[in-house]
Design a protein around this motif. Structure first.
Motif, mmCIF file in Angstrom:
data_model
loop_
_atom_site.group_PDB
_atom_site.id
_atom_site.type_symbol
_atom_site.label_atom_id
_atom_site.label_comp_id
_atom_site.label_asym_id
_atom_site.label_seq_id
_atom_site.Cartn_x
_atom_site.Cartn_y
_atom_site.Cartn_z
ATOM 1 N N PHE A 165 -7.568 23.221 12.111
ATOM 2 C CA PHE A 165 -6.382 23.016 12.934
ATOM 3 C C PHE A 165 -5.110 23.170 12.118
ATOM 4 C CE2 PHE A 165 -2.949 20.342 14.484
ATOM 5 C CZ PHE A 165 -2.845 20.740 15.804
ATOM 6 N N PHE A 166 -5.032 22.494 10.989
ATOM 7 C CA PHE A 166 -3.789 22.529 10.219
ATOM 8 C C PHE A 166 -3.570 23.899 9.578
ATOM 9 C CE2 PHE A 166 -4.488 17.884 10.464
ATOM 10 C CZ PHE A 166 -3.314 17.571 11.125
ATOM 11 N N ASP A 167 -4.641 24.558 9.197
ATOM 12 C CA ASP A 167 -4.502 25.935 8.699
ATOM 13 C C ASP A 167 -3.908 26.835 9.778
ATOM 14 O OD1 ASP A 167 -5.182 28.280 6.891
ATOM 15 O OD2 ASP A 167 -6.436 28.747 8.629
ATOM 16 N N ALA A 168 -4.408 26.691 11.009
ATOM 17 C CA ALA A 168 -3.927 27.535 12.115
ATOM 18 C C ALA A 168 -2.481 27.230 12.485
ATOM 19 C CB ALA A 168 -4.824 27.348 13.339
ATOM 20 N N ASN A 169 -1.984 26.055 12.072
ATOM 21 C CA ASN A 169 -0.613 25.660 12.403
ATOM 22 C C ASN A 169 0.327 25.737 11.200
ATOM 23 O OD1 ASN A 169 -0.258 24.494 15.369
ATOM 24 N ND2 ASN A 169 -2.340 24.009 14.679
ATOM 25 N N GLY A 170 -0.048 26.558 10.222
ATOM 26 C CA GLY A 170 0.870 26.872 9.136
ATOM 27 C C GLY A 170 0.932 25.876 8.005
ATOM 28 N N PHE A 171 -0.064 25.003 7.887
ATOM 29 C CA PHE A 171 -0.088 24.034 6.788
ATOM 30 C C PHE A 171 -0.858 24.610 5.607
ATOM 31 C CE2 PHE A 171 0.850 21.488 10.427
ATOM 32 C CZ PHE A 171 1.460 20.320 9.995
ATOM 33 N N LEU A 172 -0.400 24.282 4.404
ATOM 34 C CA LEU A 172 -1.122 24.637 3.182
ATOM 35 C C LEU A 172 -1.842 23.401 2.663
ATOM 36 C CD1 LEU A 172 1.621 26.657 1.249
ATOM 37 C CD2 LEU A 172 -0.246 27.576 2.651
ATOM 38 N N ASP A 221 7.076 23.824 2.953
ATOM 39 C CA ASP A 221 7.280 23.782 4.399
ATOM 40 C C ASP A 221 6.301 22.872 5.135
ATOM 41 O OD1 ASP A 221 9.108 25.099 6.453
ATOM 42 O OD2 ASP A 221 7.137 25.314 7.369
ATOM 43 N N ARG A 222 5.007 23.150 5.032
ATOM 44 C CA ARG A 222 4.008 22.295 5.687
ATOM 45 C C ARG A 222 2.819 22.101 4.738
ATOM 46 N NH1 ARG A 222 3.552 23.386 12.212
ATOM 47 N NH2 ARG A 222 5.751 22.976 12.657
ATOM 48 N N TYR A 223 2.527 20.857 4.447
ATOM 49 C CA TYR A 223 1.440 20.507 3.530
ATOM 50 C C TYR A 223 0.443 19.614 4.239
ATOM 51 C CZ TYR A 223 -0.241 16.323 0.996
ATOM 52 O OH TYR A 223 -0.962 15.218 0.576
ATOM 53 N N PHE A 224 -0.844 19.756 3.887
ATOM 54 C CA PHE A 224 -1.817 18.730 4.273
ATOM 55 C C PHE A 224 -2.855 18.613 3.166
ATOM 56 C CE2 PHE A 224 -4.712 22.077 5.326
ATOM 57 C CZ PHE A 224 -5.982 21.506 5.401
ATOM 58 N N GLN A 225 -3.580 17.513 3.197
ATOM 59 C CA GLN A 225 -4.594 17.262 2.180
ATOM 60 C C GLN A 225 -5.589 16.236 2.718
ATOM 61 O OE1 GLN A 225 -4.781 15.847 -2.544
ATOM 62 N NE2 GLN A 225 -2.924 15.538 -1.385
ATOM 63 N N ILE A 226 -6.859 16.454 2.429
ATOM 64 C CA ILE A 226 -7.862 15.401 2.632
ATOM 65 C C ILE A 226 -7.818 14.602 1.335
ATOM 66 C CG2 ILE A 226 -10.241 14.884 3.238
ATOM 67 C CD1 ILE A 226 -8.702 16.515 5.363
ATOM 68 N N ALA A 227 -7.018 13.544 1.354
ATOM 69 C CA ALA A 227 -6.582 12.895 0.112
ATOM 70 C C ALA A 227 -7.352 11.616 -0.167
ATOM 71 C CB ALA A 227 -5.090 12.579 0.200
ATOM 72 N N LYS A 228 -7.852 11.494 -1.370
ATOM 73 C CA LYS A 228 -8.501 10.259 -1.817
ATOM 74 C C LYS A 228 -7.423 9.300 -2.304
ATOM 75 C CE LYS A 228 -12.719 8.584 -2.498
ATOM 76 N NZ LYS A 228 -13.749 8.542 -1.454
ATOM 77 N N CYS A 229 -7.477 8.062 -1.823
ATOM 78 C CA CYS A 229 -6.468 7.059 -2.174
ATOM 79 C C CYS A 229 -7.161 5.761 -2.579
ATOM 80 C CB CYS A 229 -5.531 6.801 -0.998
ATOM 81 S SG CYS A 229 -4.698 8.280 -0.394
ATOM 82 N N ASP A 247 -3.738 13.697 5.310
ATOM 83 C CA ASP A 247 -2.343 13.486 4.932
ATOM 84 C C ASP A 247 -1.537 14.749 5.205
ATOM 85 O OD1 ASP A 247 -0.595 11.514 3.556
ATOM 86 O OD2 ASP A 247 -0.323 13.172 2.145
ATOM 87 N N MET A 248 -0.324 14.581 5.682
ATOM 88 C CA MET A 248 0.486 15.769 5.987
ATOM 89 C C MET A 248 1.977 15.480 5.794
ATOM 90 S SD MET A 248 0.148 15.618 10.129
ATOM 91 C CE MET A 248 -1.509 14.955 9.958
ATOM 92 N N GLU A 249 2.739 16.531 5.590
ATOM 93 C CA GLU A 249 4.195 16.461 5.495
ATOM 94 C C GLU A 249 4.761 17.770 6.016
ATOM 95 O OE1 GLU A 249 7.332 13.718 4.206
ATOM 96 O OE2 GLU A 249 5.169 13.527 4.411
#
Length: 602
Positions: A165-172, A221-229, A247-249
C-alpha cells in the motif's frame, strides 16, 4: 534402512504441502514432509496424520508391505517424516468433513524418518489451555500449533499489505538507526555501552521520530518503515519492551491528508484480511468531547453508557460527597445502565463499588428506578426536586440503574470510563463483530506532572501546537491544544501521530516550556534545530503498533499471541532465559562494572 533419526531427503524434493492437496490431485504421486500429528495403529492398517504449516493430511500404510508397516509402527508424535505415495479418495464412510483434506488420503509407498522426538511437555493442538509460562518456555513447540501459525501468518500478511500500500502511494521504505543518542525525555530508554567511547552509551530507539523528521528535511517526501522500537517499561497484555511499528512521515500535507491516507490503508487491510468494507471517512471527535462523553481518550463506541455531568444540579444539595468534589474543582458525573435494574443486584453494586476504587474513586453512588420509586442510599441526602432533576437529565426510566462518581475530574473520568466498559462486558452489550473506528483529535499539547512539578508533552516535544492557541504558550500552557490525532478501534489505540514543529524558534520555545534552557536544548537536540534552518517542509506522521493491530484483527486480547518470541511480565524471555549476565571480560571491554559485585568487594 538407515538408522531411525538419521535418514535424509537425499534424492527427494517435496512436491506439495500437506494442506494444499485436494480431490484434483487423486492419482498423483506426491512427496510430502512434516510433523507427526497423531498415529492410529489398527493392526491391519496404520494411519498417521502428517502436519505442516499448511494443514494436515492422512497417511495410510497397508500391511501388504510388512517392512513399511513395521517402520511406520515406530513413529511417535512430533517425529519429522518424509513420505512418497499416491493420492487416493477415501473410502465410503471414511471421509472426515472436519478436515480440509478429509476427502483424500496418501497411500504411502516409502517412508523416511528424518528426526525423532521426545514426548512434548504439552499437546500440539489448537486453543491449548496449557499455562502460558510453559508454552513460552517451549515456544518452538507452541509455535507448531496451527492457531499460533495462523497468527504469525496473519502478521506477515498485514506487513505485506502495508508495504504494498505505502509503496503504491509514493512512500519510500527507509531504515533508521538502532543505536541512537539518549535524550532527557527518554527516561525509559534501553541503553547500550560503547566499547570505543568509554563511559558513553547509545540508546535503542523508542521511536524513529527525529530521524524521520530529518528525512523530511532531506526531501524524501514520504517515508515509511516497519520499525523495531524499544521501551523499558512495565508490561501489560498489549505492550512489550521491544515492539514493532508501522511508521510513516509525509511532507507538504495537513492533518486531513494524513487521516485520509490512513483510512484508505485500514480499509484495504480489513478488506483483504477480513473481507469487510469499512465505511470512510471515520468519525472524528475532539479530545475534550471524548473525555466528557466517555471518560476516555480511546472510547469504545460499540455501546452507549455515556457520561452525563450532574455537577450543576447537585452543587448546593448539601451532600458533602457531591458538594466537596465540586468545590475542590472536580465534578459529579454518572452513567445510566439502561434496563439493567433486574440484572444488577446489591451484591453486584458492591462489587462495582470496589471496581471503581481501583481507579482511585472513593466510592460509587447509585440509584435504582423501580416501579414504586427510587431506591438509593443517597436519596435521603437529596430533596425531591434535585432527585427528579437528576433522573430527568439521565433520561431515567423504570428498570434503569444510575451510577454516580464524585471526585477530581481525572478520577471521575478514569473510574466511569472503565466502569462503562466493565458493565458492557458483564451484560453482553458488545458486538464482537462490530468495528468502530474513531479519530480522537485536538489533544492538549501539555499535561502537568505533579511529581516533577512541571509541564510534560502529552505526545512528544516535537508536536506542533494549534496556530490559534500559540498566544497561550507563554501565559497558559495547559490551555494549548496540539495538532495531534490518535486512531482508536473499539476502545484500543491502534496508533497516533501529529503535525510537527518545523521552525527553530518555535521548537526552542516548546522545549523552554518543558524546562529546557536554550543551551541544554541545543546540547540535546542541536542537530534537529540546526537542520530546521536549512528549509524544512511542513510535515507530519503517524505510527501504528503493528502487533496490537494484528491482535485486534485476530480477535485476541493478548499481544504475546501475535509475536513469535515475546517477553513476559518482568521483561524476560523464558525460552532463552534472557536477560542474563555477561562475562567479566566483556564488562571490562565495555568499561562497566556491576554495582552489586563492587559493593561485595568493598
Amino acid at each position: 534402512m538407515a538408522e531411525i533419526g538419521f535418514e535424509t531427503m537425499a534424492g527427494w524434493k517435496r512436491s506439495h504441502k500437506c494442506g494444499m492437496l485436494t480431490k484434483e490431485n487423486i492419482g498423483e504421486t506426491v512427496t510430502l514432509t512434516g510433523f507427526t500429528n497423531s498415529v492410529r495403529n489398527l493392526g491391519g492398517l496404520i494411519f498417521i496424520n502428517l502436519r505442516d504449516i499448511s494443514g494436515i493430511i492422512q497417511l495410510t500404510f497397508d500391511n501388504d508391505d510388512v517392512a513399511l508397516c513395521e517402520k511406520a509402527a515406530k513413529v511417535r508424535g512430533e517425529y519429522v517424516l518424509a513420505v512418497q505415495g499416491e493420492v487416493k479418495a477415501r473410502g465410503e464412510g471414511a471421509v472426515n468433513p472436519n478436515m480440509p483434506t478429509g476427502e483424500i488420503e496418501i497411500m504411502v509407498r516409502e517412508l523416511r524418518i528424518l528426526s525423532v522426538a521426545q514426548t512434548p511437555p504439552f499437546y500440539i493442538e489448537e486453543n491449548s489451555d496449557v499455562k502460558e509460562e510453559l508454552r513460552l518456555k517451549y515456544r518452538y513447540l507452541d509455535l507448531r500449533r496451527p492457531d499460533m501459525q495462523r497468527n504469525i501468518m496473519l502478521r506477515h500478511r498485514v506487513v505485506k499489505i502495508a508495504r504494498d500500500f505505502f509503496d503504491a502511494n509514493g512512500f519510500l521504505e527507509i531504515e533508521t538507526p538502532m543505536l541512537i543518542k539518549s535524550t532527557p525525555e527518554g527516561a525509559r530508554d534501553y541503553v547500550v555501552p560503547s566499547r570505543v567511547h568509554p563511559g558513553s552509551f547509545y540508546a535503542l530507539p523508542q521511536s524513529p521520530q527525529l530521524y524521520k523528521q530529518i528525512l523530511m528535511i532531506s526531501g524524501m517526501d514520504r517515508y515509511f518503515q516497519i520499525a523495531k522500537c524499544f521501551r523499558d517499561e512495565d508490561l501489560r497484555a498489549d505492550r512489550q519492551p521491544e515492539f514493532t511499528q508501522i511508521d510513516m512521515e509525509l511532507s507538504f500535507v495537513d492533518m486531513d491528508d494524513i487521516l485520509s491516507i490512513n483510512e484508505a490503508f485500514l480499509k484495504r487491510v480489513w478488506k483483504e484480511v477480513k473481507g469487510i468494507d469499512l465505511e470512510t471517512p471515520f468519525l472524528r471527535m475532539p479530545y475534550a468531547e471524548a473525555m466528557d462523553r466517555f471518560g476516555s481518550d480511546k472510547p469504545d463506541m460499540r455501546f452507549g453508557l455515556e457520561l452525563t455531568d450532574l455537577s450543576d444540579l447537585v452543587a448546593e444539595c448539601g451532600f458533602q460527597v457531591f458538594t466537596g468534589a465540586i468545590a475542590g474543582g472536580g465534578s459529579v458525573r454518572a452513567i445510566n445502565a439502561k434496563g439493567l435494574g433486574d440484572k444488577i443486584s446489591r451484591k453486584n453494586l458492591d462489587a462495582l463499588t470496589e471496581f471503581v476504587k481501583t481507579y482511585r474513586a472513593k466510592g460509587l453512588a447509585w440509584m435504582k428506578i423501580n416501579a414504586d420509586g427510587i431506591q438509593s442510599p443517597v436519596a435521603k441526602f437529596l430533596d425531591e426536586a434535585t432527585l427528579n432533576a437528576v433522573v430527568e437529565r439521565m433520561n431515567g426510566e423504570v428498570g434503569d440503574v444510575i451510577l454516580i462518581v464524585a471526585d477530581k475530574n481525572k478520577v471521575v473520568y478514569d473510574a466511569l470510563g472503565a466502569l462503562r466498559c466493565e458493565i458492557a462486558k458483564q451484560h453482553g452489550l458488545i458486538d464482537e463483530n462490530d468495528y468502530k473506528f474513531l479519530w480522537v483529535t485536538d489533544f492538549p499539547l501539555l499535561e502537568y506532572d505533579e511529581e516533577e512539578n512541571r509541564f510534560v508533552a502529552m505526545h512528544h516535544p516535537f508536536t506542533s501546537p494549534k496556530t490559534e492557541d500559540l498566544p497561550y504558550l507563554d501565559t497558559d500552557p495547559g490551555r494549548v491544544r496540539a495538532n495531534a490525532y490518535d486512531i482508536i478501534l473499539n476502545g484500543v489505540e491502534l496508533g497516533g501521530g501529529s503535525m510537527r514543529i518545523y521552525n527553530t524558534d518555535l521548537q526552542e520555545k516548546m522545549l523552554g516550556v518543558l524546562g529546557f534552557t536554550k543551551e541544554r536544548a541545543w546540547e540535546q537536540f542541536g542537530f534537529l534545530l540546526e537542520a530546521f534552518k536549512y528549509g524544512t517542509p511542513p510535515h507530519g506522521g503517524l505510527a501504528y503498533g503493528l502487533d496490537r493491530l494484528v491482535m485486534l484483527i485476530a480477535g485476541l486480547d493478548n499481544i504475546r499471541e501475535i509475536i513469535a518470541f515475546p517477553k513476559v511480565q518482568n521483561a524476560s524471555e523464558l525460552m532463552s532465559s534472557a536477560p542474563s549476565g555477561i562475562d567479566p571480560r566483556q564488562m571490562a571491554e565495555l568499561h562497566i562494572a556491576h554495582v552489586a559485585e563492587k559493593k561485595k568487594e568493598e
